[in-house]
Every structure is written in C-alpha cells, then in structure tokens.
Enzyme design. Structure first.
Site, short mmCIF file in Angstrom:
data_model
loop_
_atom_site.label_atom_id
_atom_site.label_comp_id
_atom_site.label_asym_id
_atom_site.label_seq_id
_atom_site.Cartn_x
_atom_site.Cartn_y
_atom_site.Cartn_z
N ASP A 73 6.18 0.63 7.03
CA ASP A 73 4.81 0.14 6.83
C ASP A 73 4.34 1.27 5.91
O ASP A 73 3.77 2.22 6.06
CB ASP A 73 3.94 0.37 8.00
CG ASP A 73 2.45 0.18 7.78
OD1 ASP A 73 2.16 -0.60 6.95
OD2 ASP A 73 1.69 0.66 8.58
N HIS A 93 0.76 -1.06 -0.04
CA HIS A 93 0.10 -0.19 -0.10
C HIS A 93 0.94 1.21 -0.04
O HIS A 93 1.96 1.28 0.56
CB HIS A 93 -1.05 -0.13 1.10
CG HIS A 93 -0.48 -0.22 2.48
ND1 HIS A 93 -0.03 1.25 3.17
CD2 HIS A 93 -0.05 -1.17 3.15
CE1 HIS A 93 0.45 0.85 4.28
NE2 HIS A 93 0.56 -0.50 4.66
N GLU A 132 -4.87 1.24 2.35
CA GLU A 132 -5.15 0.14 3.28
C GLU A 132 -4.95 0.66 4.68
O GLU A 132 -5.54 -0.18 5.63
CB GLU A 132 -3.57 -0.69 3.07
CG GLU A 132 -3.50 -1.99 3.79
CD GLU A 132 -3.19 -2.08 5.01
OE1 GLU A 132 -3.23 -2.85 5.63
OE2 GLU A 132 -2.49 -1.00 5.73
N GLU A 133 -4.52 1.61 5.10
CA GLU A 133 -4.69 2.17 6.45
C GLU A 133 -5.98 2.67 6.76
O GLU A 133 -6.12 2.95 8.13
CB GLU A 133 -3.66 3.19 6.62
CG GLU A 133 -2.31 2.92 6.44
CD GLU A 133 -1.69 1.92 7.38
OE1 GLU A 133 -2.44 1.71 8.45
OE2 GLU A 133 -0.71 1.49 7.35
N ASP A 177 -0.35 4.01 0.90
CA ASP A 177 -0.81 5.06 2.04
C ASP A 177 0.17 5.06 3.35
O ASP A 177 0.46 3.86 3.74
CB ASP A 177 -2.36 5.17 2.22
CG ASP A 177 -2.80 3.91 2.61
OD1 ASP A 177 -2.42 2.79 2.16
OD2 ASP A 177 -3.66 3.73 3.62
N GLU A 217 2.52 -7.40 3.43
CA GLU A 217 3.13 -6.88 4.70
C GLU A 217 2.97 -7.90 5.62
O GLU A 217 2.10 -8.69 5.96
CB GLU A 217 2.72 -5.53 4.63
CG GLU A 217 1.21 -5.31 5.50
CD GLU A 217 0.94 -4.02 5.60
OE1 GLU A 217 1.54 -3.27 6.23
OE2 GLU A 217 -0.41 -3.53 5.36
#
Length: 422
Positions: free
Chosen positions: A102, A70, A136-137, A72, A164
């Site tokens: 991340d 991702h 994704e976040e 974001d 991840e």
C-alpha cells in the site's frame, strides 16, 4: 535484482509516513526516473513538502487513461516488525517494508513499465496520465483533491482510471480469484459534540456532557446496520458461487463470509454501512464535570445509501449531540458492463490462465473519489500475484508488510498488456 524490485525497495526507504515530513524526497526520486525515460514530469506542492508528480505519455489515441497511486504511507512501529519497516529489505523472495503493498509496490510496477517502454520505443494504445500523489492516507486534501482543483488540465481526456485495492490474487481452495474494484464505500468522518452544564464532580448531575456523548456513541456502536446488496457486491457473490460451486446464503451473509475465509472477506465489510467510534476527548480534572465532550466516528456508506446513513446516524445520536464532518466523500462506482472492465479481466487472464476475475466493492476509500468528480470512472486495479500464504488484507496497514518480487514482475506484465493492447 530486477528493476521493479529495486525501485520498490528504493521507494520504501523514503519515509513518507502521513502525518510526517512529507512526500517530497520520494516525489523527486519518481520525477528523476521519469525524466531519465524521456517523460516530462510536472511536480507541484500543495504545502511545504506535500509533493505530487503527474506526467502524460502520448499514445495512439488522445482519449486518456489515468494511472494513479499515492506516495504516502501509514505509520509503522519498528519494534513490531521482523525487519525495519523502512529498510526496503529484499529477503525470502519478497520486498519488505511499509508501503510494499500500500502502495509503493504498485508505483514501482508503473515506473518499471514506462521505463521499459522508453527503452523499447513502445507507445501505449491511448494517452496514459501517471499521477503519483501525496496525502491519500489522510483526506487527500494535499494530494488528489488539490491536483483536481488546481491542476485540472493535467487530466484532460481521461475517461477511466485505475488505482489501488484491486487486481491482486486471493487463493480460495483451488481457485485463484482476482477482485477488480468497481466501486467503494463513501466516507463520513464526523466530529461529535455534546454540550452540558459544567460543575463539581460531587454534585448530582444536571446535564453531563460526557455521559450524553457516551450514551450516543454506545447507541451508534451497537446499531445493527441492515444488509444492503449493491449491484457490485451482488455480482461478486454470484461470481463466487460460480467459482466455488456452492450457494452463498443471502440471509446469512455475515456467517457465510466467515465460513468462506479469504473469499468471504471480499464482501464481509461491503454488505452494510458502518460507523465506528474512534476517538474521545473530554474533561480536564477528575472532580470537574466538563461543559463539553467530543468524539470522532469513522463512518462508511455504500454507493447509493448516503442519505439513509446520515438519517440513521442523526436518529441514533439524539437531539443533544451535534455532528460536523471532518471529511465527507461520496461513494463512487464504475460500470461493470463496460468494455474497459472486460479489458481489465482479459489482461489478468492472459498472464494467469487460472485467474478468475470478479467485480468487487472496496470497504475503504481511495483517491478515486476525487477523480470521480471529474467524471472519470475509477477501477481498483493494481495487479499482483501473491503466494497463498500471504494475506493481502492482513498486510494492508499491518506489520511485516511485504510483496513477492515475482508478484511485482507479474503486475508489470499485466499492466503492459492492458495499456498496449489493440
């Protein structure tokens, strides 16, 4: 500076905070890097500036592997950091900034690898589908969910996926453990509502919605969820016993997790369901009893325990509090006895002979949930060699997030072995 560190630094400098202004500039950067390598990207938006990029690299077999990540990141307060979180500064052998772990570091490894393939004329063992996704976040609605719903054809032939939260090193004494995720807890984000009788704050309460909600949330927060050992967590604990050379008491797993430090952190949050109150909204004046009160709860449930979780939540909330889902996603799991899982382990050991790969279940969630709906078995595998002083979990959404340059280069080599092995 090598290419993987440069790309990581560049990606960090794009502020893709979610919520924020979107992922479009970072997505355009990724698409340009792919195009330079002769890889044709598909760029699409689910909403203004909520941009994702997908590309397919032909391999020697049409059976495809999905590599997803991702674009974001979560918010970062610059005042709390030693360096600016969107500087991408390279210092002390690390790339610093929000997303270093991340997960812009992983994206940079993927991009550096496929660009190196292009220069060397390398073909992967099977088709590789690359997905650089928005959102994704949050819930993934603007990213993976949209991609699966509106661009299903881009993932044709994908049977496994890597993403991840797995494949990173955890130092436990003399042992270097690499958790490889074979599942993750499901997500149940809930909005709770209590309805009562509005009135003057000086009058005896008739049916106080605020009090009713607080009582319900207190019951939920105080509940002691029973231990449920899923196959993935049971296999992890058995592996840790073998590696550490000691027994882990199944009747005292929470205490054992604390005793084992970073090794224990691999299962501490994964032995139970959980429900954490996170938000409250009620009232508009101190002397007015409001007619409604609302709260939000972050619920997580283990693979196979969705119904038990929801039934327990309803019992604890009681009849006067209703719930609705803000986001509900099942807990995916992937087989541990599959040849692909062994390939993941072998790729790590080939680059680090001291590596001790173990199965692992993530406490949170990833875009693997969306791809599981397409029948794709998702594994958490973003290989990263960390120095013993770096706490992966502490940097995940934490301050001073950073990733070792040598660790990124290690990850490139591991991915190369995985994707080109015969």
């Amino acid at each position: 500076m090598g290419e993987v560190a440069r790309i990581c630094s560049d990606l960090i400098r794009f502020d893709t905070t979610n919520p924020g202004s979107g992922e479009r500039p970072a997505a355009e950067y990724v698409a340009a890097l792919l195009s330079e390598a002769g890889i044709e990207p598909v760029v699409f938006e689910s909403a203004r500036h909520r941009t994702s990029v997908v590309a397919r690299i032909p391999g020697d077999s049409p059976q495809a592997l999905l590599v997803h990540g991702h674009l974001d990141v979560v918010p970062a307060q610059a005042a709390d950091w030693r360096v600016h979180p969107f500087s991408g500064e390279v210092s002390g052998g690390c790339v610093w900034g929000r997303g270093a772990v991340d997960m812009k570091g992983t994206l940079s490894m993927t991009l550096a690898l496929v660009r190196d393939w292009a220069r060397r004329g390398v073909r992967p063992t099977r088709d590789v589908v690359l997905a650089f996704l928005a959102d994704e976040e949050a819930s993934g609605e603007y990213g993976a969910r949209y991609a699966v719903r509106e661009h299903r054809e881009l993932f044709d032939g994908c049977t496994e996926a890597i993403g991840e939260s797995g494949g990173y090193s955890v130092q436990a004494g003399d042992a270097r453990i690499y958790p490889v995720a074979v599942g993750e807890r499901g997500t149940a984000w809930m909005r709770l509502t209590a309805t009562g009788v509005a009135g003057h704050g000086s009058h005896p309460p008739v049916d106080n919605a605020v009090a009713e909600l607080c009582h319900a949330l207190s019951r939920l927060a105080a509940h002691r969820w029973p231990v449920r050992l899923t196959p993935g967590v049971a296999a992890l604990i058995e592996s840790l016993e073998e590696i550490l050379g000691e027994r882990i008491d199944r009747d005292r797993l929470e205490e054992e997790a604390g005793r084992l430090g970073r090794a224990g952190a691999l299962f501490r949050a994964q032995i139970r369901n959980s429900a954490n109150p996170t938000m409250l909204q009620a009232g508009y004046k101190v002397n007015v009893v409001p007619g409604t009160a609302t709260g939000h709860v972050d619920g997580r449930f283990l693979p196979g325990y969705r119904e038990e979780f929801l039934q327990t939540v309803d019992r604890l909330l009681g009849p006067k509090v209703t719930r609705e889902f803000v986001n509900i996603e099942d807990a995916p799991s992937a087989p541990m006895d599959a040849p692909f899982f062994e390939r993941l382990r072998a790729a790590l050991v080939a680059e680090d002979p001291a590596a001790r790969p173990v199965p692992y279940v993530m406490s949170g969630g990833t875009d693997a949930k969306s791809f599981a709906g397409l029948g794709i078995n998702g594994y958490g595998f973003a290989p990263l060699l960390l120095t013993p002083d770096l706490d992966y979990f502490g940097m995940f959404h934490g301050v001073d997030e950073r990733v070792p340059v040598e660790g990124l280069e290690f990850g490139v080599r591991v991915l190369d072995r995985l994707l080109t092995a015969g």
